[in-house]
Write a protein that holds these residues in place. Structure first.
Motif, PDB file in Angstrom:
ATOM      1  N   VAL A  89      33.797  72.843 -30.041  1.00 37.21           N
ATOM      2  CA  VAL A  89      33.177  71.538 -29.790  1.00 37.21           C
ATOM      3  C   VAL A  89      33.066  71.303 -28.293  1.00 37.21           C
ATOM      4  CG1 VAL A  89      33.508  69.036 -29.998  1.00 37.21           C
ATOM      5  CG2 VAL A  89      33.875  70.514 -31.987  1.00 37.21           C
ATOM      6  N   ARG A  90      34.127  71.587 -27.560  1.00 37.92           N
ATOM      7  CA  ARG A  90      34.136  71.386 -26.105  1.00 37.92           C
ATOM      8  C   ARG A  90      33.021  72.200 -25.429  1.00 37.92           C
ATOM      9  NH1 ARG A  90      39.402  72.215 -24.779  1.00 37.92           N
ATOM     10  NH2 ARG A  90      39.708  70.003 -24.514  1.00 37.92           N
ATOM     11  N   GLU A  91      32.938  73.475 -25.760  1.00 39.95           N
ATOM     12  CA  GLU A  91      31.934  74.345 -25.133  1.00 39.95           C
ATOM     13  C   GLU A  91      30.515  73.955 -25.515  1.00 39.95           C
ATOM     14  OE1 GLU A  91      32.472  76.494 -22.684  1.00 39.95           O
ATOM     15  OE2 GLU A  91      34.534  75.776 -22.815  1.00 39.95           O
ATOM     16  N   LYS A  92      30.308  73.607 -26.790  1.00 41.49           N
ATOM     17  CA  LYS A  92      28.972  73.219 -27.256  1.00 41.49           C
ATOM     18  C   LYS A  92      28.506  71.942 -26.570  1.00 41.49           C
ATOM     19  CE  LYS A  92      25.550  72.966 -30.378  1.00 41.49           C
ATOM     20  NZ  LYS A  92      24.871  73.866 -31.239  1.00 41.49           N
ATOM     21  N   VAL A  93      29.384  70.946 -26.482  1.00 44.24           N
ATOM     22  CA  VAL A  93      29.033  69.671 -25.843  1.00 44.24           C
ATOM     23  C   VAL A  93      28.725  69.893 -24.360  1.00 44.24           C
ATOM     24  CG1 VAL A  93      29.955  67.427 -25.125  1.00 44.24           C
ATOM     25  CG2 VAL A  93      30.199  68.196 -27.497  1.00 44.24           C
ATOM     26  N   ARG A  94      29.559  70.649 -23.689  1.00 42.15           N
ATOM     27  CA  ARG A  94      29.343  70.934 -22.267  1.00 42.15           C
ATOM     28  C   ARG A  94      28.000  71.644 -22.059  1.00 42.15           C
ATOM     29  NH1 ARG A  94      34.433  72.800 -19.765  1.00 42.15           N
ATOM     30  NH2 ARG A  94      34.583  70.665 -19.100  1.00 42.15           N
ATOM     31  N   TYR A  95      27.715  72.642 -22.894  1.00 37.16           N
ATOM     32  CA  TYR A  95      26.472  73.412 -22.777  1.00 37.16           C
ATOM     33  C   TYR A  95      25.245  72.535 -23.047  1.00 37.16           C
ATOM     34  CZ  TYR A  95      22.821  76.784 -23.849  1.00 37.16           C
ATOM     35  OH  TYR A  95      21.636  77.470 -23.882  1.00 37.16           O
ATOM     36  N   VAL A  96      25.280  71.769 -24.141  1.00 39.47           N
ATOM     37  CA  VAL A  96      24.120  70.952 -24.510  1.00 39.47           C
ATOM     38  C   VAL A  96      23.841  69.875 -23.461  1.00 39.47           C
ATOM     39  CG1 VAL A  96      23.284  69.249 -26.195  1.00 39.47           C
ATOM     40  CG2 VAL A  96      24.237  71.417 -26.977  1.00 39.47           C
ATOM     41  N   LEU A  97      24.877  69.220 -22.954  1.00 41.21           N
ATOM     42  CA  LEU A  97      24.647  68.199 -21.925  1.00 41.21           C
ATOM     43  C   LEU A  97      24.070  68.807 -20.655  1.00 41.21           C
ATOM     44  CD1 LEU A  97      27.741  65.861 -22.339  1.00 41.21           C
ATOM     45  CD2 LEU A  97      25.376  65.406 -22.987  1.00 41.21           C
ATOM     46  N   ASN A  98      24.515  70.003 -20.317  1.00 45.22           N
ATOM     47  CA  ASN A  98      24.002  70.664 -19.119  1.00 45.22           C
ATOM     48  C   ASN A  98      22.556  71.113 -19.318  1.00 45.22           C
ATOM     49  OD1 ASN A  98      24.005  71.709 -16.542  1.00 45.22           O
ATOM     50  ND2 ASN A  98      24.875  73.656 -17.168  1.00 45.22           N
ATOM     51  N   GLU A  99      22.253  71.688 -20.477  1.00 48.13           N
ATOM     52  CA  GLU A  99      20.914  72.227 -20.727  1.00 48.13           C
ATOM     53  C   GLU A  99      19.878  71.150 -21.044  1.00 48.13           C
ATOM     54  OE1 GLU A  99      19.783  75.479 -20.431  1.00 48.13           O
ATOM     55  OE2 GLU A  99      21.738  75.699 -19.462  1.00 48.13           O
ATOM     56  N   SER A 100      20.251  70.137 -21.827  1.00 44.58           N
ATOM     57  CA  SER A 100      19.248  69.160 -22.257  1.00 44.58           C
ATOM     58  C   SER A 100      19.076  67.987 -21.295  1.00 44.58           C
ATOM     59  CB  SER A 100      19.574  68.635 -23.653  1.00 44.58           C
ATOM     60  OG  SER A 100      20.778  67.924 -23.637  1.00 44.58           O
ATOM     61  N   VAL A 105      29.334  68.271 -16.912  1.00 39.18           N
ATOM     62  CA  VAL A 105      30.458  67.438 -17.336  1.00 39.18           C
ATOM     63  C   VAL A 105      31.728  67.984 -16.706  1.00 39.18           C
ATOM     64  CG1 VAL A 105      31.739  66.578 -19.321  1.00 39.18           C
ATOM     65  CG2 VAL A 105      29.284  66.939 -19.497  1.00 39.18           C
ATOM     66  N   ASP A 106      32.502  67.113 -16.083  1.00 41.04           N
ATOM     67  CA  ASP A 106      33.740  67.531 -15.430  1.00 41.04           C
ATOM     68  C   ASP A 106      34.850  67.799 -16.435  1.00 41.04           C
ATOM     69  OD1 ASP A 106      33.118  67.295 -12.437  1.00 41.04           O
ATOM     70  OD2 ASP A 106      32.361  65.409 -13.269  1.00 41.04           O
ATOM     71  N   LYS A 107      34.997  66.914 -17.427  1.00 38.81           N
ATOM     72  CA  LYS A 107      36.030  67.102 -18.450  1.00 38.81           C
ATOM     73  C   LYS A 107      35.507  66.671 -19.806  1.00 38.81           C
ATOM     74  CE  LYS A 107      40.339  66.894 -15.961  1.00 38.81           C
ATOM     75  NZ  LYS A 107      41.670  66.366 -15.915  1.00 38.81           N
ATOM     76  N   VAL A 108      35.814  67.482 -20.822  1.00 45.30           N
ATOM     77  CA  VAL A 108      35.553  67.122 -22.206  1.00 45.30           C
ATOM     78  C   VAL A 108      36.906  67.104 -22.898  1.00 45.30           C
ATOM     79  CG1 VAL A 108      34.408  67.746 -24.354  1.00 45.30           C
ATOM     80  CG2 VAL A 108      33.260  68.185 -22.180  1.00 45.30           C
ATOM     81  N   ASN A 109      37.379  65.914 -23.223  1.00 49.52           N
ATOM     82  CA  ASN A 109      38.677  65.749 -23.886  1.00 49.52           C
ATOM     83  C   ASN A 109      38.461  65.609 -25.382  1.00 49.52           C
ATOM     84  OD1 ASN A 109      40.177  65.597 -21.384  1.00 49.52           O
ATOM     85  ND2 ASN A 109      39.264  63.578 -21.123  1.00 49.52           N
ATOM     86  N   ILE A 110      39.224  66.384 -26.153  1.00 49.84           N
ATOM     87  CA  ILE A 110      39.113  66.365 -27.608  1.00 49.84           C
ATOM     88  C   ILE A 110      40.369  65.729 -28.194  1.00 49.84           C
ATOM     89  CG2 ILE A 110      38.784  67.755 -29.687  1.00 49.84           C
ATOM     90  CD1 ILE A 110      36.446  68.099 -27.798  1.00 49.84           C
ATOM     91  N   PHE A 111      40.181  64.728 -29.046  1.00 50.54           N
ATOM     92  CA  PHE A 111      41.283  64.073 -29.733  1.00 50.54           C
ATOM     93  C   PHE A 111      41.068  64.253 -31.235  1.00 50.54           C
ATOM     94  CE2 PHE A 111      40.620  61.868 -25.733  1.00 50.54           C
ATOM     95  CZ  PHE A 111      41.898  61.857 -25.197  1.00 50.54           C
ATOM     96  N   VAL A 112      41.912  65.068 -31.860  1.00 47.66           N
ATOM     97  CA  VAL A 112      41.795  65.290 -33.302  1.00 47.66           C
ATOM     98  C   VAL A 112      42.485  64.121 -33.992  1.00 47.66           C
ATOM     99  CG1 VAL A 112      42.307  66.846 -35.218  1.00 47.66           C
ATOM    100  CG2 VAL A 112      41.749  67.789 -32.958  1.00 47.66           C
ATOM    101  N   GLN A 113      41.691  63.315 -34.686  1.00 50.20           N
ATOM    102  CA  GLN A 113      42.196  62.097 -35.308  1.00 50.20           C
ATOM    103  C   GLN A 113      42.571  62.292 -36.772  1.00 50.20           C
ATOM    104  OE1 GLN A 113      42.688  60.552 -32.373  1.00 50.20           O
ATOM    105  NE2 GLN A 113      42.107  58.642 -33.291  1.00 50.20           N
ATOM    106  N   GLY A 114      42.145  63.405 -37.361  1.00 57.09           N
ATOM    107  CA  GLY A 114      42.478  63.601 -38.756  1.00 57.09           C
ATOM    108  C   GLY A 114      42.006  64.945 -39.265  1.00 57.09           C
TER     109      GLY A 114
END
Length: 121
Positions: A89-100, A105-114
């Protein structure tokens, strides 16, 4: 506060909502992710009541100075490697925001809620 990008032809301002929506759509494409966890219960509940789809649900974007931070609150599928899902998820979000959008993005923090058990027939 929108993220501004300076180009030779002018300035582009991208709102936090656009970044959150793009990040949410990118995250939902990842294997092992069941859904996003709501961080804004009242707003999301109202959107669901009105029948509006909210791809930015479970995503918070903070822009400070020239740095962009994205927080993702996710729910993963039972039986998957939580660490691997979070990394994907972190890599995909970073890549898509950069490409599209063209935003680094400096930091992508992931919080697993469930964790959710999915039943397949």
């Amino acid at each position: 506060m929108p993220k501004t990008i300076e180009t030779p032809l002018g300035t582009i301002a991208v709102s936090e909502d656009v970044i959150a929506t793009t990040a949410g759509i990118a995250a939902m494409d990842c294997y092992g992710l069941v859904g996003m966890a709501s961080r804004k219960q009242v707003k999301d509940s109202l959107s669901e009541l009105l029948g509006r789809d909210n791809p930015g649900r479970g995503v918070e974007v903070r822009i400070r100075d020239d740095e962009v931070y994205v927080d993702l609150y996710i729910i993963v599928s039972y039986g998957t490697n939580i660490y691997e899902v979070a990394q994907n998820v972190r890599e995909k979000v970073r890549y898509v925001l950069n490409e599209s959008i063209g935003i680094a993005v400096d930091k992508v923090n992931i919080f697993v809620q469930g964790v959710r058990v999915t039943t397949e027939h």
